[in-house]
Motif scaffolding. Structure first.
Motif, PDB file in Angstrom:
ATOM      1  N   ASN A 126       6.687  -8.339  24.574  1.00 38.85           N
ATOM      2  CA  ASN A 126       6.266  -8.291  23.085  1.00 38.85           C
ATOM      3  C   ASN A 126       5.988  -6.839  22.835  1.00 38.85           C
ATOM      4  OD1 ASN A 126       5.869  -9.733  20.533  1.00 38.85           O
ATOM      5  ND2 ASN A 126       3.719  -9.626  21.108  1.00 38.85           N
ATOM      6  N   GLU A 127       5.211  -6.022  23.535  1.00 38.35           N
ATOM      7  CA  GLU A 127       4.837  -4.820  23.184  1.00 38.35           C
ATOM      8  C   GLU A 127       6.304  -3.801  23.235  1.00 38.35           C
ATOM      9  OE1 GLU A 127       1.496  -1.451  24.054  1.00 38.35           O
ATOM     10  OE2 GLU A 127       1.578  -3.153  25.309  1.00 38.35           O
ATOM     11  N   ILE A 128       6.631  -4.025  24.555  1.00 36.95           N
ATOM     12  CA  ILE A 128       7.876  -3.066  24.572  1.00 36.95           C
ATOM     13  C   ILE A 128       9.154  -3.308  23.488  1.00 36.95           C
ATOM     14  CG2 ILE A 128      10.114  -2.267  26.041  1.00 36.95           C
ATOM     15  CD1 ILE A 128       8.034  -2.951  28.358  1.00 36.95           C
ATOM     16  N   THR A 129       9.248  -4.524  23.101  1.00 38.32           N
ATOM     17  CA  THR A 129      10.289  -4.791  22.165  1.00 38.32           C
ATOM     18  C   THR A 129       9.740  -4.374  20.849  1.00 38.32           C
ATOM     19  OG1 THR A 129      10.881  -7.084  23.391  1.00 38.32           O
ATOM     20  CG2 THR A 129      11.123  -6.995  20.729  1.00 38.32           C
ATOM     21  N   LEU A 130       8.900  -4.496  20.457  1.00 41.11           N
ATOM     22  CA  LEU A 130       8.139  -3.749  19.082  1.00 41.11           C
ATOM     23  C   LEU A 130       8.203  -2.264  19.111  1.00 41.11           C
ATOM     24  CD1 LEU A 130       6.846  -4.495  16.442  1.00 41.11           C
ATOM     25  CD2 LEU A 130       4.617  -4.529  17.577  1.00 41.11           C
ATOM     26  N   LEU A 131       7.905  -1.652  20.320  1.00 43.56           N
ATOM     27  CA  LEU A 131       8.045  -0.214  20.231  1.00 43.56           C
ATOM     28  C   LEU A 131       9.463   0.326  20.058  1.00 43.56           C
ATOM     29  CD1 LEU A 131       5.242   0.466  23.034  1.00 43.56           C
ATOM     30  CD2 LEU A 131       4.970   1.130  20.768  1.00 43.56           C
ATOM     31  N   ILE A 132      10.382  -0.519  20.725  1.00 43.54           N
ATOM     32  CA  ILE A 132      11.802  -0.281  20.717  1.00 43.54           C
ATOM     33  C   ILE A 132      12.185  -0.196  19.262  1.00 43.54           C
ATOM     34  CG2 ILE A 132      14.423  -0.710  21.290  1.00 43.54           C
ATOM     35  CD1 ILE A 132      13.008  -1.681  23.686  1.00 43.54           C
ATOM     36  N   TRP A 133      11.659  -1.196  18.625  1.00 42.55           N
ATOM     37  CA  TRP A 133      12.165  -1.262  17.124  1.00 42.55           C
ATOM     38  C   TRP A 133      11.493  -0.434  16.309  1.00 42.55           C
ATOM     39  CZ3 TRP A 133       8.798  -2.204  13.125  1.00 42.55           C
ATOM     40  CH2 TRP A 133       9.336  -2.525  11.828  1.00 42.55           C
ATOM     41  N   GLN A 134      10.259   0.065  16.583  1.00 39.48           N
ATOM     42  CA  GLN A 134       9.536   0.895  15.645  1.00 39.48           C
ATOM     43  C   GLN A 134      10.248   2.306  15.735  1.00 39.48           C
ATOM     44  OE1 GLN A 134       5.456   0.462  17.277  1.00 39.48           O
ATOM     45  NE2 GLN A 134       4.893  -0.871  15.346  1.00 39.48           N
ATOM     46  N   GLY A 135      10.768   2.705  17.003  1.00 36.24           N
ATOM     47  CA  GLY A 135      11.301   3.944  17.269  1.00 36.24           C
ATOM     48  C   GLY A 135      12.325   4.046  16.392  1.00 36.24           C
ATOM     49  N   MET A 136      13.432   3.301  16.394  1.00 32.89           N
ATOM     50  CA  MET A 136      14.722   3.110  15.530  1.00 32.89           C
ATOM     51  C   MET A 136      14.226   3.286  14.127  1.00 32.89           C
ATOM     52  SD  MET A 136      17.829   3.762  15.280  1.00 32.89           S
ATOM     53  CE  MET A 136      18.697   3.050  16.881  1.00 32.89           C
ATOM     54  N   PHE A 137      13.190   2.320  13.760  1.00 35.95           N
ATOM     55  CA  PHE A 137      12.790   2.165  12.475  1.00 35.95           C
ATOM     56  C   PHE A 137      12.271   3.238  11.852  1.00 35.95           C
ATOM     57  CE2 PHE A 137       9.705   1.005   9.013  1.00 35.95           C
ATOM     58  CZ  PHE A 137      10.872   0.100   8.233  1.00 35.95           C
ATOM     59  N   THR A 138      11.598   3.907  12.328  1.00 34.85           N
ATOM     60  CA  THR A 138      10.796   5.400  12.136  1.00 34.85           C
ATOM     61  C   THR A 138      12.048   6.282  11.980  1.00 34.85           C
ATOM     62  OG1 THR A 138       8.755   4.945  13.188  1.00 34.85           O
ATOM     63  CG2 THR A 138       9.069   7.061  12.643  1.00 34.85           C
ATOM     64  N   ASN A 139      12.776   6.351  12.826  1.00 28.45           N
ATOM     65  CA  ASN A 139      14.010   7.525  12.527  1.00 28.45           C
ATOM     66  C   ASN A 139      14.863   7.164  11.209  1.00 28.45           C
ATOM     67  OD1 ASN A 139      13.692   9.063  14.879  1.00 28.45           O
ATOM     68  ND2 ASN A 139      14.768   7.593  16.192  1.00 28.45           N
ATOM     69  N   LEU A 140      15.220   5.943  11.029  1.00 21.49           N
ATOM     70  CA  LEU A 140      15.937   5.632   9.833  1.00 21.49           C
ATOM     71  C   LEU A 140      15.214   5.773   8.579  1.00 21.49           C
ATOM     72  CD1 LEU A 140      17.707   2.393  11.244  1.00 21.49           C
ATOM     73  CD2 LEU A 140      18.573   4.873  10.881  1.00 21.49           C
ATOM     74  N   LEU A 141      13.715   5.220   8.498  1.00 21.36           N
ATOM     75  CA  LEU A 141      12.811   5.480   7.270  1.00 21.36           C
ATOM     76  C   LEU A 141      12.808   7.064   7.061  1.00 21.36           C
ATOM     77  CD1 LEU A 141      11.121   3.861   5.361  1.00 21.36           C
ATOM     78  CD2 LEU A 141       9.285   4.633   6.927  1.00 21.36           C
TER      79      LEU A 141
END
Length: 216
Positions: free
Chosen positions: A164-179
């Protein structure tokens, strides 16, 4: 009155983008003065949250269809993330306003309030998915889906929180880059890259559990 302001803000978001929303524009579109808005919303972030939720209806409907394609809880979990990635990477500011922006101490209460005003948003949503959608925390949402896999024997307790934690961190990394315009990927490219890593994490954990069971 509350819905006038929310719907007016959602229209501005759709027409001009969330970054161009101002209290004056919302008041003008709703037909009231700016001061009236603060009688219904204690913070501007709450107004943006509710309006952004109006703009997320396509996602809410689509995630149910994505999950239905899954043959087991692991597939359903991955499909739910694929849908979330696709829509959040396509509309990063909208998803930021709903899931990342500081809303104070009452995000779940805001969600409940929203669905009280817009119950039709949940008409086509299965009951088990409604429970997840009423949780604002992405950590809790992911945990809820993984707990189903845990109960059905697809994962062990020791892997659930890590996945759960690793999955969320992976998404957050990409999301932050795009945002923040740090990457030039489109939504499809960003989703493919993100899901590659998320799938590897989940599948490897699942494979480890199966190997452990076989040794026992």
């Amino acid at each position: 009155m509350w819905k006038y302001f929310v719907d007016a803000t959602a229209e501005i978001i759709e027409e001009e983008g969330l970054e161009n929303v101002t209290i004056r524009k919302v008041a003008d579109k709703a037909g009231y003065n700016s001061a009236t808005i603060y009688n219904y919303f204690s913070e501007v972030s709450h107004l943006l949250f509710f309006a952004s939720m109006r703009c997320m209806q396509d996602y809410t409907n689509e995630v149910a269809r994505y999950i239905e394609r899954g043959k087991d809880p692991i597939e359903k979990y991955l499909l739910a993330w694929e849908c979330f990635c696709q829509y959040s990477f396509k509309q990063p500011q909208i998803f930021h306003a709903v899931f990342i922006m500081d809303l104070g101490e009452t995000p779940e209460a805001l969600l409940e309030n929203y669905y009280n005003f817009y119950p039709n948003d949940l008409i086509n949503i299965p009951d088990d998915l409604k429970t997840i959608l009423f949780q604002h925390s992405l950590t809790k949402r992911g945990r809820s889906m993984l707990e189903i896999a845990l109960k059905e024997g697809y994962l062990t307790e020791g892997n659930v929180d890590a996945i759960n934690e690793i999955t969320l961190l992976i998404w957050q990394g990409m999301f932050t880059n795009l945002l923040n315009n740090r990457k030039s990927y489109d939504a499809n490219q960003a989703t493919a890259i993100t899901m590659k890593y998320i799938t590897e994490i989940v599948r490897n954990a699942n494979l480890f559990d199966e190997q452990t069971k076989n040794k026992q």
